[in-house]
Design an enzyme around this catalytic site. Structure first.
Site, mmCIF file in Angstrom:
data_model
loop_
_atom_site.group_PDB
_atom_site.id
_atom_site.type_symbol
_atom_site.label_atom_id
_atom_site.label_comp_id
_atom_site.label_asym_id
_atom_site.label_seq_id
_atom_site.Cartn_x
_atom_site.Cartn_y
_atom_site.Cartn_z
ATOM 1 N N LYS A 155 0.616 -1.036 0.221
ATOM 2 C CA LYS A 155 0.280 -0.141 0.159
ATOM 3 C C LYS A 155 0.914 1.204 -0.017
ATOM 4 C CE LYS A 155 -2.143 3.270 2.935
ATOM 5 N NZ LYS A 155 -1.484 4.368 1.622
ATOM 6 N N GLY A 208 6.158 5.171 8.762
ATOM 7 C CA GLY A 208 5.549 6.506 8.643
ATOM 8 C C GLY A 208 5.269 6.999 9.844
ATOM 9 N N SER A 209 4.074 7.644 10.453
ATOM 10 C CA SER A 209 3.518 8.489 11.737
ATOM 11 C C SER A 209 3.917 7.529 13.063
ATOM 12 C CB SER A 209 3.474 9.343 11.436
ATOM 13 O OG SER A 209 1.969 8.904 11.540
ATOM 14 N N THR A 210 4.420 7.667 14.166
ATOM 15 C CA THR A 210 4.363 7.647 15.820
ATOM 16 C C THR A 210 3.064 7.380 15.622
ATOM 17 O OG1 THR A 210 6.576 8.040 16.108
ATOM 18 C CG2 THR A 210 4.886 7.422 17.649
ATOM 19 N N VAL A 212 0.740 6.640 13.849
ATOM 20 C CA VAL A 212 -0.182 5.583 13.051
ATOM 21 C C VAL A 212 0.432 3.732 13.448
ATOM 22 C CG1 VAL A 212 -0.963 4.868 10.445
ATOM 23 C CG2 VAL A 212 -1.313 6.902 10.945
ATOM 24 N N GLY A 213 1.260 4.163 13.282
ATOM 25 C CA GLY A 213 2.626 2.738 13.787
ATOM 26 C C GLY A 213 1.553 2.475 15.124
ATOM 27 N N GLU A 230 8.511 1.506 11.354
ATOM 28 C CA GLU A 230 10.068 2.421 11.261
ATOM 29 C C GLU A 230 9.590 3.571 11.738
ATOM 30 O OE1 GLU A 230 13.416 1.815 10.412
ATOM 31 O OE2 GLU A 230 12.510 -0.523 10.564
ATOM 32 N N CYS A 264 13.044 11.544 7.777
ATOM 33 C CA CYS A 264 12.221 10.986 9.630
ATOM 34 C C CYS A 264 13.643 11.126 9.626
ATOM 35 C CB CYS A 264 12.317 9.456 8.985
ATOM 36 S SG CYS A 264 12.993 8.827 8.187
ATOM 37 N N GLU A 365 8.030 16.258 16.222
ATOM 38 C CA GLU A 365 8.207 16.668 14.662
ATOM 39 C C GLU A 365 7.911 17.136 14.089
ATOM 40 O OE1 GLU A 365 7.606 12.699 12.531
ATOM 41 O OE2 GLU A 365 9.515 12.735 11.830
HETATM 42 P P1 NAD Z 1 1.286 8.496 7.647
HETATM 43 O O1 NAD Z 1 1.659 7.547 9.503
HETATM 44 O O2 NAD Z 1 0.544 9.510 8.056
HETATM 45 O O3 NAD Z 1 1.113 7.402 6.272
HETATM 46 C C1 NAD Z 1 2.398 6.086 6.980
HETATM 47 C C2 NAD Z 1 1.417 5.518 5.178
HETATM 48 O O4 NAD Z 1 0.061 4.821 6.419
HETATM 49 C C3 NAD Z 1 0.234 5.675 4.327
HETATM 50 O O5 NAD Z 1 0.504 4.686 3.199
HETATM 51 C C4 NAD Z 1 -0.587 6.272 5.560
HETATM 52 O O6 NAD Z 1 -1.804 6.038 3.950
HETATM 53 C C5 NAD Z 1 -0.666 4.646 5.821
HETATM 54 N N1 NAD Z 1 -1.712 4.763 7.334
HETATM 55 C C6 NAD Z 1 -2.614 6.322 7.933
HETATM 56 N N2 NAD Z 1 -3.408 5.667 8.363
HETATM 57 C C7 NAD Z 1 -3.580 4.104 8.412
HETATM 58 C C8 NAD Z 1 -4.037 3.358 8.914
HETATM 59 N N3 NAD Z 1 -4.759 3.344 10.360
HETATM 60 N N4 NAD Z 1 -3.887 1.576 8.914
HETATM 61 C C9 NAD Z 1 -2.483 1.317 8.029
HETATM 62 N N5 NAD Z 1 -1.858 1.942 7.113
HETATM 63 C C10 NAD Z 1 -1.970 3.839 7.973
HETATM 64 O O7 NAD Z 1 2.580 8.713 7.679
HETATM 65 P P2 NAD Z 1 2.926 9.751 6.776
HETATM 66 O O8 NAD Z 1 2.797 11.405 6.976
HETATM 67 O O9 NAD Z 1 3.044 9.448 4.873
HETATM 68 O O10 NAD Z 1 4.739 9.902 6.220
HETATM 69 C C11 NAD Z 1 5.618 11.380 7.259
HETATM 70 C C12 NAD Z 1 5.613 10.515 9.102
HETATM 71 O O11 NAD Z 1 6.720 8.804 8.409
HETATM 72 C C13 NAD Z 1 6.844 10.522 9.694
HETATM 73 O O12 NAD Z 1 6.850 11.394 10.779
HETATM 74 C C14 NAD Z 1 7.931 10.113 9.500
HETATM 75 O O13 NAD Z 1 9.018 10.357 10.777
HETATM 76 C C15 NAD Z 1 8.124 8.977 9.026
HETATM 77 N N6 NAD Z 1 9.058 7.993 7.808
HETATM 78 C C16 NAD Z 1 9.997 7.145 8.935
HETATM 79 C C17 NAD Z 1 10.656 6.922 7.815
HETATM 80 C C18 NAD Z 1 11.594 5.850 9.105
HETATM 81 O O14 NAD Z 1 12.218 5.051 8.717
HETATM 82 N N7 NAD Z 1 11.694 5.673 10.283
HETATM 83 C C19 NAD Z 1 11.123 6.405 7.138
HETATM 84 C C20 NAD Z 1 10.045 7.764 6.635
HETATM 85 C C21 NAD Z 1 9.475 8.414 7.057
#
Ligand code: NAD
Length: 463
Positions: A155, A208-210, A212-213, A230, A264, A365
């Protein structure tokens, strides 16, 4: 959904948005592929050869995929090209590991038996990817999942699906069998949630974000799925008074402005030793003022636009908050609108001094080209400041003293530490976070092992 260019508002593409029914089809496709053994029953060398062919095809199409990555994500074309070149290296490295997945034989379990340790693919894995590094974050998962023998459902972010679709198409050309790579584009709360909670998925690998993670970790916990996360960061770049200051200025600048600070590992907390702080801030202020801000396809652009209007608002709100909290702006602070920039989502490189550790611009962040300067007196204070954060993704150390550098590498609580460098990544080094920056590692040997299950066997022998 229609994707507009963050550089100038042009319409770039329309993409069909999937839903839970599409996820179900994709997961069944991956499940059938995995259960047939078509991929994981090949030898590792055969899987590696196909992955290497994929790398070769990406190399031939480097222009096409870099342009899509630059236009959708807004990053400068030169950065997009480096990102795709790195992706090629990752695929080649993962291909070399595929032929080297080994176990252990335990011979001293007594005369009547022997022990074996095997590493086997986890099965069907869901790969959820953000927009800021659509290519890098994808290949840190996909290359190793394929090398391990897993089948995948991807996705991508709904804002940057183009490069993922191209890589999936190239994979078909490379002879990676149908069913190994399935892509569903859609929003997180529909497609992402359906993938995370699907009972036929064995593992979720999320970047992605902390926020959502953490929600994904809860869901995976409820169904006891393996997950690797991550997440976000608030990393420190520490500059000691014995550092090569010009190199440190450039490294620190790159650390918080690369990819518009939507990074990130952004080194958004700049910690300066008192004796060099004033001259360092002045050099960094000048470097910020010289930054070439521009559309992503201009070859001279150093700093491109932010990803979308909402991110622009988040970043400009944080800048206003920093001023309101009492920090001093020494560079930037405004949306950049001169000439053609008016059509896009650009923010100047922004530097705050007179920052205290309780300010939100220092603790949270921001995900924009914004950094805070704090001063320290000695080594112990620098390490304590750097570690005083809920995150633990990255840190940078600038010094000419190798003993100090190595002590800092040991003492800093983050998944990666750069010494006299910043944001330099190579496929062999694992990446990942401590504390709220995540769990598990990507890339490197450790990244491969995220996609492998450990199995033990005891074999009874007739002495
Ligand atoms: P996000 O968490 O909003 O989204 C990441 C992904 O998750 C997207 O594909 C999104 O559609 C999906 N998503 C959103 N809600 C979801 C849910 N409830 N269930 C499953 N999937 C869902 O993050 P973003 O805005 O796309 O990216 C920015 C964030 O990513 C920042 O916090 C950044 O620090 C982090 N990031 C971390 C790393 C790392 O290696 N640690 C690398 C790149 C980005």
């Amino acid at each position: 959904m229609t994707r507009f260019s963050p550089s100038d508002g042009r319409e770039l593409a329309s993409v069909a948005m999937g839903d839970a029914a599409d996820v179900d089809l994709a997961v069944h496709s991956a499940r059938r592929a995995f259960d047939s053994g078509q991929w994981h029953n090949l030898t590792g060398l055969q899987r590696g050869a196909a992955i290497k062919r994929l790398a070769d095809i990406i190399e031939v199409r480097l222009d096409e995929i870099s342009r899509v990555e630059a236009e959708e994500g807004g990053k400068p074309i030169t950065a997009a090209r480096s990102e795709v070149q790195y992706a090629i290296d990752v695929f080649r490295y993962a291909a070399s590991l595929a032929g080297n997945i080994s176990g252990r034989l335990i011979a001293d379990t007594g005369p009547d038996g022997m022990g074996l340790v095997l590493h086997q693919p986890r099965g069907v894995v869901g790969l959820i990817v953000p927009w800021n590094y659509a290519v890098t974050c994808l290949v840190h998962k996909l290359a190793y999942a394929l090398a391990a023998g897993c089948s995948t459902v991807i996705k991508p972010s709904e804002f940057t699906p183009g490069s993922t679709l191209l890589i999936a198409r190239y994979a078909q050309e490379a002879g990676i069998p149908d069913g190994q790579i399935n892509v569903v584009i859609g929003e997180g709360n529909s497609v992402g949630e359906a993938l995370t909670s699907h009972p036929l998925v064995d593992m979720i690998s999320f970047t992605g974000s902390t926020r959502v993670g953490s929600a994904i970790a809860s869901k995976c916990g409820a169904s006891l799925k393996h997950c690797s996360l991550e997440l976000g960061g608030k990393s420190a770049n520490i500059v000691f008074d014995d550092a090569d200051l010009d190199a440190a200025v450039e490294g620190v600048f790159i650390g918080f402005t690369t990819n518009g600070g939507q990074e990130c590992c952004a080194g958004s907390r700049i910690l300066l030793q008192n004796s060099i702080a004033d001259q360092f801030v002045e050099k960094l202020r000048k470097r910020c003022a010289e930054t070439k801000i521009g559309p992503s396809l201009d070859v001279g652009t150093e700093l491109g636009p932010l990803i979308h209007e909402q991110q622009l608002k988040i970043v400009t709100d944080y800048i206003a908050k920093g001023v309101a909290e009492g920090a001093s702006l020494v560079a930037g602070g405004l949306r950049a609108t001169a000439g053609q920039l008016e059509q896009g989502l650009f923010v100047e490189p922004t530097l705050f001094t007179d920052v205290t550790p309780d300010m939100s611009i220092y603790r949270e962040e921001i995900f924009g080209p914004v950094a805070c300067v704090l001063r320290f007196e000695d080594y112990d204070e620098a390490i304590a400041l750097a570690n005083d954060t809920r995150y633990g993704l990255a840190n940078g150390v600038w010094t000419s003293n190798i003993d100090k550098a190595m002590a800092a590498v040991r003492a800093l609580r983050s998944g990666i530490i750069w010494v006299n460098a910043y944001l330099q990544i190579v496929p062999q080094l694992p990446i990942g976070g401590m504390k709220d920056s995540g769990t598990g590692r990507e890339s490197g040997l450790e990244g491969l092992h995220e996609f492998l299950e450990t199995k033990a066997a005891f074999v009874k022998l007739q002495p």
